[in-house]
Design a protein around this motif. Structure first.
Motif, short mmCIF file in Angstrom:
data_model
loop_
_atom_site.label_atom_id
_atom_site.label_comp_id
_atom_site.label_asym_id
_atom_site.label_seq_id
_atom_site.Cartn_x
_atom_site.Cartn_y
_atom_site.Cartn_z
N LYS A 196 48.40 36.45 29.97
CA LYS A 196 48.51 38.00 29.68
C LYS A 196 47.54 38.74 29.86
N LYS A 225 36.44 37.12 36.65
CA LYS A 225 35.30 38.70 35.91
C LYS A 225 34.07 38.73 36.22
N GLU A 275 39.26 31.43 33.92
CA GLU A 275 40.00 31.87 33.92
C GLU A 275 40.40 33.02 35.46
N GLU A 278 45.28 38.54 32.85
CA GLU A 278 44.58 36.91 33.49
C GLU A 278 45.28 35.92 33.39
N GLY A 333 37.68 32.93 28.08
CA GLY A 333 36.95 33.93 29.16
C GLY A 333 36.41 33.11 29.96
N LYS A 353 45.12 41.84 30.69
CA LYS A 353 43.91 41.87 30.36
C LYS A 353 43.52 43.47 30.41
N ASP A 354 43.72 44.30 31.20
CA ASP A 354 43.59 45.52 31.54
C ASP A 354 44.78 46.18 32.55
N LEU A 399 41.98 36.14 37.60
CA LEU A 399 42.78 37.46 37.55
C LEU A 399 43.37 37.93 38.53
#
Length: 138
Positions: free
Chosen positions: A42, A106, A70, A61, A67, A44-45, A72
């Motif tokens: 997905k 993260k 995960e 992510e 969380g 994430k940012d 990134l």
């Protein structure tokens, strides 16, 4: 066009077709699938280039639960294709290539002012970007 100038919503099922502009909040949380239809993760940012006024990378992510565990990935925005019908993005890669990709967790983001990580990620994903990247699927 008249509706856009008046601020009134257009009517009909294709009022905003083709999709050209999206809000950040409508992109964050969207699924990213590969061309085989497998879900990869997905969004994430978004990483914005404040000097150019563009989206440079999306942070995707992968895995984890709530969380935890995960991973990134910084994916160049141009490497993604929009699938507006299913409200998701398509990345031309497979799960094995994703496992080999440079990523981070993260709690250990790469420095945002240091382009070393992002240039490396861009080089990696550039290998999977076809000539028609960054365009809507038809």
């Amino acid at each position: 066009m008249k509706d856009n100038l008046t601020g009134q919503n257009q009517e009909g099922s294709n009022a905003n077709w083709p999709v050209k502009i999206l809000t950040a909040t409508s992109i964050i949380g969207d699924d990213v699938d590969n061309t085989q239809g497998e879900n990869l993760g997905k969004i994430k940012d978004l990483m914005l280039d404040v000097h150019q006024g563009t989206i440079s990378y999306v942070i995707m992510e992968v895995g984890g639960f709530l969380g935890i565990n995960e991973k990134l990935f910084a994916i160049p925005f141009k490497a993604l294709k929009l699938d507006p019908a299913d409200q998701k993005f398509i990345l031309n890669t497979n799960k094995e290539q994703l496992e080999q990709a440079p990523g981070f967790d993260k709690d250990h983001w790469p420095g945002t002012n240091s382009h070393e990580y992002y240039e490396g990620a861009g080089t990696y994903w550039g290998n999977f970007m076809g000539p028609s990247t960054g365009t809507a699927l038809t």
